[in-house]
Design an enzyme around this catalytic site. Structure first.
Site, PDB file in Angstrom:
ATOM      1  N   ILE A  13      16.742   8.794   1.311  1.00  0.00           N
ATOM      2  CA  ILE A  13      16.401   9.013  -0.110  1.00  0.00           C
ATOM      3  C   ILE A  13      16.271  10.499  -0.451  1.00  0.00           C
ATOM      4  CG2 ILE A  13      15.318   6.760  -0.551  1.00  0.00           C
ATOM      5  CD1 ILE A  13      12.564   8.310  -0.251  1.00  0.00           C
ATOM      6  N   ALA A  41      10.799   2.750   0.337  1.00  0.00           N
ATOM      7  CA  ALA A  41      11.029   3.675   1.463  1.00  0.00           C
ATOM      8  C   ALA A  41       9.905   4.695   1.578  1.00  0.00           C
ATOM      9  CB  ALA A  41      12.367   4.387   1.295  1.00  0.00           C
ATOM     10  N   THR A  84       0.055   2.398  -2.542  1.00  0.00           N
ATOM     11  CA  THR A  84      -1.034   1.856  -1.720  1.00  0.00           C
ATOM     12  C   THR A  84      -2.405   2.088  -2.350  1.00  0.00           C
ATOM     13  OG1 THR A  84      -2.188   2.282   0.368  1.00  0.00           O
ATOM     14  CG2 THR A  84      -0.877   4.074  -0.460  1.00  0.00           C
ATOM     15  N   ASP A  85      -3.373   1.278  -1.944  1.00  0.00           N
ATOM     16  CA  ASP A  85      -4.755   1.493  -2.398  1.00  0.00           C
ATOM     17  C   ASP A  85      -5.379   2.713  -1.731  1.00  0.00           C
ATOM     18  OD1 ASP A  85      -5.078   0.445   0.181  1.00  0.00           O
ATOM     19  OD2 ASP A  85      -6.441  -1.159  -0.411  1.00  0.00           O
ATOM     20  N   GLU A  86      -4.738   3.228  -0.653  1.00  0.00           N
ATOM     21  CA  GLU A  86      -5.352   4.337   0.093  1.00  0.00           C
ATOM     22  C   GLU A  86      -5.426   5.620  -0.731  1.00  0.00           C
ATOM     23  OE1 GLU A  86      -4.333   4.544   4.221  1.00  0.00           O
ATOM     24  OE2 GLU A  86      -3.782   2.433   4.266  1.00  0.00           O
ATOM     25  N   TYR A 119      -1.074  10.603   5.069  1.00  0.00           N
ATOM     26  CA  TYR A 119      -0.296   9.494   4.478  1.00  0.00           C
ATOM     27  C   TYR A 119      -0.740   9.258   3.038  1.00  0.00           C
ATOM     28  CZ  TYR A 119       0.721   4.628   3.209  1.00  0.00           C
ATOM     29  OH  TYR A 119       1.104   3.488   2.535  1.00  0.00           O
ATOM     30  N   LYS A 170       1.379   9.753  -0.488  1.00  0.00           N
ATOM     31  CA  LYS A 170       1.636   8.657  -1.442  1.00  0.00           C
ATOM     32  C   LYS A 170       1.036   9.012  -2.808  1.00  0.00           C
ATOM     33  CE  LYS A 170       3.351   5.151  -0.870  1.00  0.00           C
ATOM     34  NZ  LYS A 170       4.769   4.699  -0.934  1.00  0.00           N
ATOM     35  N   ILE A 223     -10.077  -1.368  19.215  1.00  0.00           N
ATOM     36  CA  ILE A 223     -10.797  -1.309  17.932  1.00  0.00           C
ATOM     37  C   ILE A 223     -11.291   0.127  17.776  1.00  0.00           C
ATOM     38  CG2 ILE A 223     -12.783  -2.161  16.630  1.00  0.00           C
ATOM     39  CD1 ILE A 223     -11.254  -4.532  17.231  1.00  0.00           C
ATOM     40  N   ASN A 270     -12.718  -4.944  10.398  1.00  0.00           N
ATOM     41  CA  ASN A 270     -11.661  -4.957  11.420  1.00  0.00           C
ATOM     42  C   ASN A 270     -11.992  -5.868  12.595  1.00  0.00           C
ATOM     43  OD1 ASN A 270     -10.193  -3.150   9.916  1.00  0.00           O
ATOM     44  ND2 ASN A 270     -10.845  -1.345  11.065  1.00  0.00           N
TER      45      ASN A 270
HETATM   46  P1  NAD Z   1       7.582   0.389   6.909  1.00  0.00           P
HETATM   47  O1  NAD Z   1       7.190   1.645   7.601  1.00  0.00           O
HETATM   48  O2  NAD Z   1       7.552  -0.897   7.669  1.00  0.00           O
HETATM   49  O3  NAD Z   1       9.052   0.534   6.302  1.00  0.00           O
HETATM   50  C1  NAD Z   1       9.499   1.719   5.678  1.00  0.00           C
HETATM   51  C2  NAD Z   1      11.008   1.650   5.554  1.00  0.00           C
HETATM   52  O4  NAD Z   1      11.448   2.842   4.889  1.00  0.00           O
HETATM   53  C3  NAD Z   1      11.732   1.614   6.918  1.00  0.00           C
HETATM   54  O5  NAD Z   1      12.756   0.644   6.884  1.00  0.00           O
HETATM   55  C4  NAD Z   1      12.304   3.007   7.060  1.00  0.00           C
HETATM   56  O6  NAD Z   1      13.505   3.060   7.829  1.00  0.00           O
HETATM   57  C5  NAD Z   1      12.573   3.378   5.604  1.00  0.00           C
HETATM   58  N1  NAD Z   1      12.600   4.825   5.384  1.00  0.00           N
HETATM   59  C6  NAD Z   1      11.708   5.751   5.835  1.00  0.00           C
HETATM   60  N2  NAD Z   1      12.086   6.983   5.452  1.00  0.00           N
HETATM   61  C7  NAD Z   1      13.215   6.836   4.705  1.00  0.00           C
HETATM   62  C8  NAD Z   1      14.068   7.752   4.030  1.00  0.00           C
HETATM   63  N3  NAD Z   1      13.822   9.071   4.028  1.00  0.00           N
HETATM   64  N4  NAD Z   1      15.135   7.265   3.370  1.00  0.00           N
HETATM   65  C9  NAD Z   1      15.403   5.931   3.370  1.00  0.00           C
HETATM   66  N5  NAD Z   1      14.640   5.034   4.015  1.00  0.00           N
HETATM   67  C10 NAD Z   1      13.558   5.476   4.676  1.00  0.00           C
HETATM   68  O7  NAD Z   1       6.629   0.310   5.626  1.00  0.00           O
HETATM   69  P2  NAD Z   1       6.043  -0.968   4.861  1.00  0.00           P
HETATM   70  O8  NAD Z   1       4.770  -1.352   5.495  1.00  0.00           O
HETATM   71  O9  NAD Z   1       7.112  -1.973   4.675  1.00  0.00           O
HETATM   72  O10 NAD Z   1       5.684  -0.293   3.458  1.00  0.00           O
HETATM   73  C11 NAD Z   1       6.642  -0.240   2.404  1.00  0.00           C
HETATM   74  C12 NAD Z   1       6.026   0.492   1.221  1.00  0.00           C
HETATM   75  O11 NAD Z   1       4.848  -0.173   0.804  1.00  0.00           O
HETATM   76  C13 NAD Z   1       5.608   1.923   1.540  1.00  0.00           C
HETATM   77  O12 NAD Z   1       5.931   2.729   0.433  1.00  0.00           O
HETATM   78  C14 NAD Z   1       4.100   1.849   1.739  1.00  0.00           C
HETATM   79  O13 NAD Z   1       3.490   3.065   1.384  1.00  0.00           O
HETATM   80  C15 NAD Z   1       3.747   0.731   0.779  1.00  0.00           C
HETATM   81  N6  NAD Z   1       2.545  -0.048   1.126  1.00  0.00           N
HETATM   82  C16 NAD Z   1       2.423  -0.612   2.366  1.00  0.00           C
HETATM   83  C17 NAD Z   1       1.304  -1.372   2.665  1.00  0.00           C
HETATM   84  C18 NAD Z   1       1.139  -2.044   4.016  1.00  0.00           C
HETATM   85  O14 NAD Z   1       0.050  -2.612   4.279  1.00  0.00           O
HETATM   86  N7  NAD Z   1       2.126  -2.043   4.890  1.00  0.00           N
HETATM   87  C19 NAD Z   1       0.290  -1.564   1.702  1.00  0.00           C
HETATM   88  C20 NAD Z   1       0.466  -0.971   0.448  1.00  0.00           C
HETATM   89  C21 NAD Z   1       1.598  -0.226   0.167  1.00  0.00           C
HETATM   90  P1  TYD Z   2      -3.591  -0.118  10.055  1.00  0.00           P
HETATM   91  O1  TYD Z   2      -2.934  -1.425  10.342  1.00  0.00           O
HETATM   92  O2  TYD Z   2      -3.093   1.109  10.756  1.00  0.00           O
HETATM   93  O3  TYD Z   2      -3.595   0.072   8.477  1.00  0.00           O
HETATM   94  P2  TYD Z   2      -4.338   1.202   7.540  1.00  0.00           P
HETATM   95  O4  TYD Z   2      -4.794   2.313   8.376  1.00  0.00           O
HETATM   96  O5  TYD Z   2      -3.246   1.565   6.614  1.00  0.00           O
HETATM   97  O6  TYD Z   2      -5.475   0.482   6.870  1.00  0.00           O
HETATM   98  O7  TYD Z   2      -5.121  -0.253  10.391  1.00  0.00           O
HETATM   99  C1  TYD Z   2      -5.943  -1.234   9.760  1.00  0.00           C
HETATM  100  C2  TYD Z   2      -7.365  -0.970  10.199  1.00  0.00           C
HETATM  101  O8  TYD Z   2      -7.458  -1.234  11.615  1.00  0.00           O
HETATM  102  C3  TYD Z   2      -7.790   0.485  10.028  1.00  0.00           C
HETATM  103  O9  TYD Z   2      -9.173   0.509   9.620  1.00  0.00           O
HETATM  104  C4  TYD Z   2      -7.643   1.091  11.404  1.00  0.00           C
HETATM  105  C5  TYD Z   2      -7.911  -0.079  12.319  1.00  0.00           C
HETATM  106  N1  TYD Z   2      -7.185  -0.050  13.622  1.00  0.00           N
HETATM  107  C6  TYD Z   2      -7.890  -0.259  14.820  1.00  0.00           C
HETATM  108  O10 TYD Z   2      -9.111  -0.466  14.820  1.00  0.00           O
HETATM  109  N2  TYD Z   2      -7.171  -0.242  15.993  1.00  0.00           N
HETATM  110  C7  TYD Z   2      -5.826   0.002  16.038  1.00  0.00           C
HETATM  111  O11 TYD Z   2      -5.234   0.050  17.152  1.00  0.00           O
HETATM  112  C8  TYD Z   2      -5.125   0.191  14.805  1.00  0.00           C
HETATM  113  C9  TYD Z   2      -3.641   0.446  14.782  1.00  0.00           C
HETATM  114  C10 TYD Z   2      -5.847   0.152  13.617  1.00  0.00           C
END
Ligand code: NAD
Ligand code: TYD
Length: 362
Positions: free
Chosen positions: A56, A78, A130-132, A156, A160, A212, A255
């Protein structure tokens, strides 16, 4: 046609499987360590599915794809998405999440500005966030709403937050019809096994420690990925341009309780030969700057777009554990060399075993 950036990642894959039945899709993915083209191989010959490997950050490539396919919407998943990786190496997060979103927005703005009539007014750019970005809550604070001030704490979250601000500015300044969603922690099929829930499932099955961080009392709001995808569909179809929608499952869980739930369901579906999976729980050094609590108030999307999650945490976690048990080959195929290097980097120096056996690294 709809463009789906990051469609080979966790949430993108789930979204593509659901959306492809209704609309032709072009998945645009760079295939970083987190992207897996195999996830989508079942769709290879499906009508209306196309995949292109592209970054992208490459504005010209994005412009060419827009000119060629003339999509009616871009759903932008992405991103670099793992908080722990952003602590070890924030540069990729700045590059993809901020610069990449900017380059994509520029390509989309140029394309959209040249449209006219219905094509221009119905075009949508949906930014998945994200909510973060809202930072950390204390135990008694009210949940995040769409007007909660931004206070990102990890690289991160900061990257975002910056991308959210760019999207907002492109609507405000140029009139680009954008939509932004801020969602809580997702779980479900195809999640890369370095995030908490799939990591715990994979480690438990290999009789390895379940790490944990800190005291295990950090709270996250958990949403089944299918419910998130359904919310995105609804925002795309009937959301108002320029608006933000918070998406959450009203499932605030500590957690340690998430990990215990996974152990309980695993114990039912695939009992540990000797002892309980919970015996593998191991407290390790905390994540630096670890946010204590996230909670989402999804009142706006419930009221205005009539969305509500279909899964409870109990039903969603059961579906998730079952999916991983049925796809052990997927887990082993993604836990490749790069993943093992990551495990050593993240857990090598922090291990403080207090129970179970510490055997996270190979
Ligand atoms: P992920 O890391 O599993 O997937 C990200 C994808 O983006 C991968 O397929 C990667 O190859 C692609 N990508 C990375 N850099 C790129 C680039 N420069 N150009 C094109 N493609 C690229 O992430 P996810 O968990 O599926 O999250 C997807 C989106 O949702 C993200 O924007 C994340 O911030 C957001 N989000 C995720 C969560 C969650 O709990 N996983 C919660 C809220 C929001
Ligand atoms: P994670 O899945 O990395 O999501 P995020 O940091 O985006 O919330 O982690 C979820 C929660 O679990 C977070 O509070 C960190 C904790 N965590 C552990 O306690 N052990 C682990 O090995 C990982 C990866 C996360």
């Amino acid at each position: 046609m709809i463009f789906v950036t990051g469609g080979a990642g966790f949430i993108g894959t789930n979204f593509v499987f659901e959306a492809v039945a209704a609309e032709p899709l072009l998945v645009i993915d760079k295939l970083t360590y987190a992207g897996n083209a195999d996830n989508l191989s079942a769709l290879e010959k499906a009508d209306g599915f196309q995949f292109v490997r592209a970054d992208i950050c490459d504005r010209e490539a994005m412009a060419r794809l827009l000119a060629l396919h003339r999509p009616k919407a871009v759903v932008h998943f992405a991103a670099e998405s793992h908080v722990d990786r952003s602590i070890h190496g924030p540069a990729d997060f700045v590059q993809t999440n901020i610069v990449g979103t900017f380059e994509l927005l520029e390509a989309v703005r140029t394309h959209w500005s040249a449209l006219d009539g219905a094509a221009r007014s119905t075009f949508r750019f949906l930014h998945v966030s994200t909510d973060e970005v809202y930072g950390s809550l204390n135990a008694t604070d009210p949940a995040f709403t769409e007007v909660t001030p931004y206070a990102p704490n990890s690289p991160y979250a900061a990257s975002k937050a910056a991308s959210d601000h760019l999207v907002r500015a492109y609507h405000h300044t140029y009139g680009l019809p954008t939509l932004t969603t801020n969602c809580s922690n997702n779980y479900g099929p195809f999640q890369f096994p370095e995030k908490l829930i799939p990591l715990v499932i994979a480690n438990a099955l290999e009789d390895k420690a379940l790490p944990i961080y800190g005291d295990g009392l950090n709270v996250r709001d958990w949403l089944f990925v299918g419910d998130h995808c359904e919310a995105i569909q609804r925002v795309l179809k009937i959301g108002s341009p320029g608006e933000t929608y918070n998406i959450g499952g009203k499932n605030e869980i500590r957690n340690i309780d998430v990990v215990r739930s996974v152990c309980r369901v695993l114990g039912e579906l695939r009992p540990r030969p000797h002892g309980n999976y919970e015996d593998l729980i191991t407290y390790v050094a905390d994540r630096p700057g670890h946010d204590r609590r996230y909670a989402i108030d999804p009142g706006k999307i419930e009221r205005e777009l009539h969305w509500a999650p279909a899964e409870t945490f109990e039903s969603g976690i059961r579906r998730t554990v079952r999916w991983y048990l049925d796809h052990l080959d997927w887990v082993s195929s993604v836990r490749d060399g790069r993943y093992r290097t990551w495990v050593e980097k993240n857990y090598g120096g922090r291990a403080v075993p207090t129970s179970g056996r510490m055997r996270i690294s190979e």
